[in-house]
Design a protein around this motif. Structure first.
Motif, PDB file in Angstrom:
ATOM      1  N   ARG A 106      35.748  -7.563  18.777  1.00 56.89           N
ATOM      2  CA  ARG A 106      34.803  -7.066  20.014  1.00 56.89           C
ATOM      3  C   ARG A 106      34.085  -8.233  20.365  1.00 56.89           C
ATOM      4  N   PHE A 107      34.724  -9.257  21.108  1.00 58.67           N
ATOM      5  CA  PHE A 107      33.900 -10.355  21.558  1.00 58.67           C
ATOM      6  C   PHE A 107      32.756 -10.167  22.426  1.00 58.67           C
ATOM      7  N   PRO A 108      32.683  -9.179  23.239  1.00 57.29           N
ATOM      8  CA  PRO A 108      31.444  -8.705  24.011  1.00 57.29           C
ATOM      9  C   PRO A 108      30.276  -8.570  23.163  1.00 57.29           C
ATOM     10  N   GLU A 109      30.625  -7.981  22.084  1.00 61.28           N
ATOM     11  CA  GLU A 109      29.548  -7.683  21.060  1.00 61.28           C
ATOM     12  C   GLU A 109      29.107  -8.926  20.180  1.00 61.28           C
ATOM     13  N   PHE A 110      30.360  -9.579  19.807  1.00 60.65           N
ATOM     14  CA  PHE A 110      30.187 -10.794  19.134  1.00 60.65           C
ATOM     15  C   PHE A 110      29.241 -11.836  19.910  1.00 60.65           C
ATOM     16  N   ILE A 111      29.545 -11.906  21.247  1.00 60.21           N
ATOM     17  CA  ILE A 111      28.770 -13.133  22.117  1.00 60.21           C
ATOM     18  C   ILE A 111      27.083 -12.416  22.386  1.00 60.21           C
ATOM     19  N   ARG A 112      27.080 -10.970  22.577  1.00 63.30           N
ATOM     20  CA  ARG A 112      25.860 -10.627  22.972  1.00 63.30           C
ATOM     21  C   ARG A 112      24.636 -10.787  21.652  1.00 63.30           C
ATOM     22  N   ALA A 113      25.215 -10.758  20.529  1.00 60.22           N
ATOM     23  CA  ALA A 113      24.506 -11.038  19.464  1.00 60.22           C
ATOM     24  C   ALA A 113      23.972 -12.512  19.181  1.00 60.22           C
ATOM     25  N   ARG A 114      24.710 -13.327  20.255  1.00 64.41           N
ATOM     26  CA  ARG A 114      24.152 -14.736  19.920  1.00 64.41           C
ATOM     27  C   ARG A 114      23.461 -15.278  21.134  1.00 64.41           C
ATOM     28  N   VAL A 115      24.165 -14.677  22.282  1.00 65.68           N
ATOM     29  CA  VAL A 115      23.500 -14.953  23.690  1.00 65.68           C
ATOM     30  C   VAL A 115      23.326 -13.964  24.819  1.00 65.68           C
ATOM     31  N   ILE A 117      24.271 -12.589  27.097  1.00 66.29           N
ATOM     32  CA  ILE A 117      25.067 -12.168  28.278  1.00 66.29           C
ATOM     33  C   ILE A 117      25.548 -10.584  28.230  1.00 66.29           C
ATOM     34  N   PRO A 118      25.522  -9.927  29.367  1.00 67.09           N
ATOM     35  CA  PRO A 118      25.898  -8.605  29.325  1.00 67.09           C
ATOM     36  C   PRO A 118      27.080  -8.244  28.871  1.00 67.09           C
ATOM     37  N   SER A 120      29.134  -6.040  29.647  1.00 65.91           N
ATOM     38  CA  SER A 120      29.951  -5.435  30.768  1.00 65.91           C
ATOM     39  C   SER A 120      30.728  -6.688  31.376  1.00 65.91           C
ATOM     40  N   TRP A 121      29.998  -7.896  31.480  1.00 61.92           N
ATOM     41  CA  TRP A 121      30.565  -9.088  32.017  1.00 61.92           C
ATOM     42  C   TRP A 121      31.766  -9.439  31.167  1.00 61.92           C
ATOM     43  N   SER A 122      31.418  -9.399  29.669  1.00 62.95           N
ATOM     44  CA  SER A 122      32.599  -9.847  28.650  1.00 62.95           C
ATOM     45  C   SER A 122      33.857  -8.922  28.980  1.00 62.95           C
ATOM     46  N   TYR A 123      33.445  -7.624  28.844  1.00 66.43           N
ATOM     47  CA  TYR A 123      34.606  -6.723  29.032  1.00 66.43           C
ATOM     48  C   TYR A 123      35.381  -6.910  30.485  1.00 66.43           C
ATOM     49  N   ARG A 124      34.760  -7.103  31.329  1.00 63.11           N
ATOM     50  CA  ARG A 124      35.568  -7.276  32.747  1.00 63.11           C
ATOM     51  C   ARG A 124      36.454  -8.642  32.403  1.00 63.11           C
ATOM     52  N   TRP A 125      36.110  -9.636  31.820  1.00 61.88           N
ATOM     53  CA  TRP A 125      36.953 -10.887  31.657  1.00 61.88           C
ATOM     54  C   TRP A 125      37.918 -10.344  30.802  1.00 61.88           C
ATOM     55  N   LEU A 126      37.782  -9.786  29.692  1.00 61.55           N
ATOM     56  CA  LEU A 126      38.654  -9.447  28.694  1.00 61.55           C
ATOM     57  C   LEU A 126      39.798  -8.371  29.436  1.00 61.55           C
TER      58      LEU A 126
END
Length: 346
Positions: A106-115, A117-118, A120-126
């Motif tokens: 779950r990269f969106p949650e992985f990224i959100r825990a560090r920086v 970044i919404p 929703s943006w990450s899920y759109r890219w994925l």
């Protein structure tokens, strides 16, 4: 048949993705399918910011294309969405080569825990990343259902396996710690939600196996917890079998291979009712799920160890490999041109 698997997660990393892919290749080999890997070990790398244990490849499109041409695979599977996965996807699209992908993290949650970044943006890219392929493999029905609601297409189930000979109740021994022993195994990192376990008021002892960027901070914050570092093989199986409850506090894993290892060792599992634990344990199959993790951990001490072992026996590496091979073959066989023909043209 020959399959090239592109992955940014590989040795010396210790995680479920690398473990799954390595065991998959071994089993596919026994079934007569050759498997090659394109990994960060093939290129220069730099440490990932905030997580130096993960190395990011400094490859270029030409370097990756050259490696694909050298390997001449009949099928390509992109396992991760890191630098190598992005480059391999770009090459496959440009050459009209059919490929499949899998969703492990779950990269969106992985990224959100560090920086900041919404998600929703990450899920759109994925979604764009995976929908460019012929299909995406997921480990559980609940993960597939969630991705479907987010617009992911051509989702197929790809289960997991566990080595029930290595991870076995017979490995149980005394650890010299007050019981009950509550265990966690995995990366010591923010996305694993370890404080939800370490901060619980529980009797007996808490044990953590694993390494990661949060290890020193958590050791200082929870001095009563036994942090054992990384353990492998028989030593790890003995720890699993010797614990009384395996506590899995993560809410962001897509599966949780460590859950199967604990169950195979006869160690009941306590977890939140989220993707992964829900699919494996469900309604009390070898463990207890609850929104109150302390309640689940205490209740799991009463779960029969034989029930935990029985649940793990339903997961088989041969079936995992069969599903992967069937999916890769069926979705790619109708491509306009074979990969080898396209590679000869380049």
């Amino acid at each position: 048949m020959s399959i090239l698997i592109v992955t940014d997660a590989w040795r010396p990393q210790v995680n479920g993705v690398a473990l799954t892919l390595e065991r998959l290749a071994q089993t596919l080999g026994q079934m007569g399918t050759q498997t090659a890997f394109l990994t960060p070990n093939d290129f220069r790398t730099v440490p990932m910011p905030s997580y130096p244990e993960i190395r990011l490849s400094l490859a270029t499109s030409n370097m990756v294309a050259r490696r694909i041409d050298e390997m001449q695979p009949e099928r390509i599977h992109i396992a991760t969405e890191g630098p190598l996965g992005v480059l391999a996807r770009k090459i496959c699209i440009a050459r009209k080569i059919a490929f499949t992908t899998s969703y492990h993290t779950r990269f969106p949650e992985f990224i959100r825990a560090r920086v900041p970044i919404p998600e929703s943006w990450s899920y759109r890219w994925l979604r764009n990343f995976h929908n460019a392929g012929k299909g995406v493999l997921v480990a559980t029905p609940s993960m597939g259902a969630e991705l479907a609601t987010r617009g992911f297409r051509n989702i197929r189930l790809w289960s997991r396996g566990v080595d029930t000979r290595l991870f076995h109740p017979s490995q149980r021994k005394e650890m010299g710690l007050p019981r009950p022993i509550f265990l966690n195994v995995g990366r010591v990192a923010v996305e694993k939600n370890l404080p939800a376990f370490l901060g619980l008021d529980l009797p007996g002892s808490k044990v953590v196996v694993g390494d990661g960027p949060d290890l020193q901070r958590l050791k200082a914050k929870y001095p009563d917890v036994h942090f054992l570092g990384t353990r492998r093989g028989t030593e790890l199986s003995q720890i699993y079998a010797s614990a009384d409850v395996f506590v899995f506090p993560s809410k962001t894993d897509t599966f949780g291979n460590v859950i199967l290892e604990a169950l195979a060792s006869g160690c009941p599992v306590a977890a939140y009712p989220v993707t992964g634990p829900l699919d494996i344990i469900g309604e009390g199959h070898g463990g207890v799920l609850s929104a109150d993790l302390r309640e689940a951990a205490l209740a799991a001490t009463s779960v029969a160890r034989a029930c935990a072992r029985e649940r793990a026996m339903a997961y088989d590496w041969h079936e995992c490999a069969r599903q992967f091979l069937q999916f890769s073959t069926s979705v790619c066989s109708a491509s306009e041109q074979t990969i080898s023909a396209l590679q000869r043209a380049h």
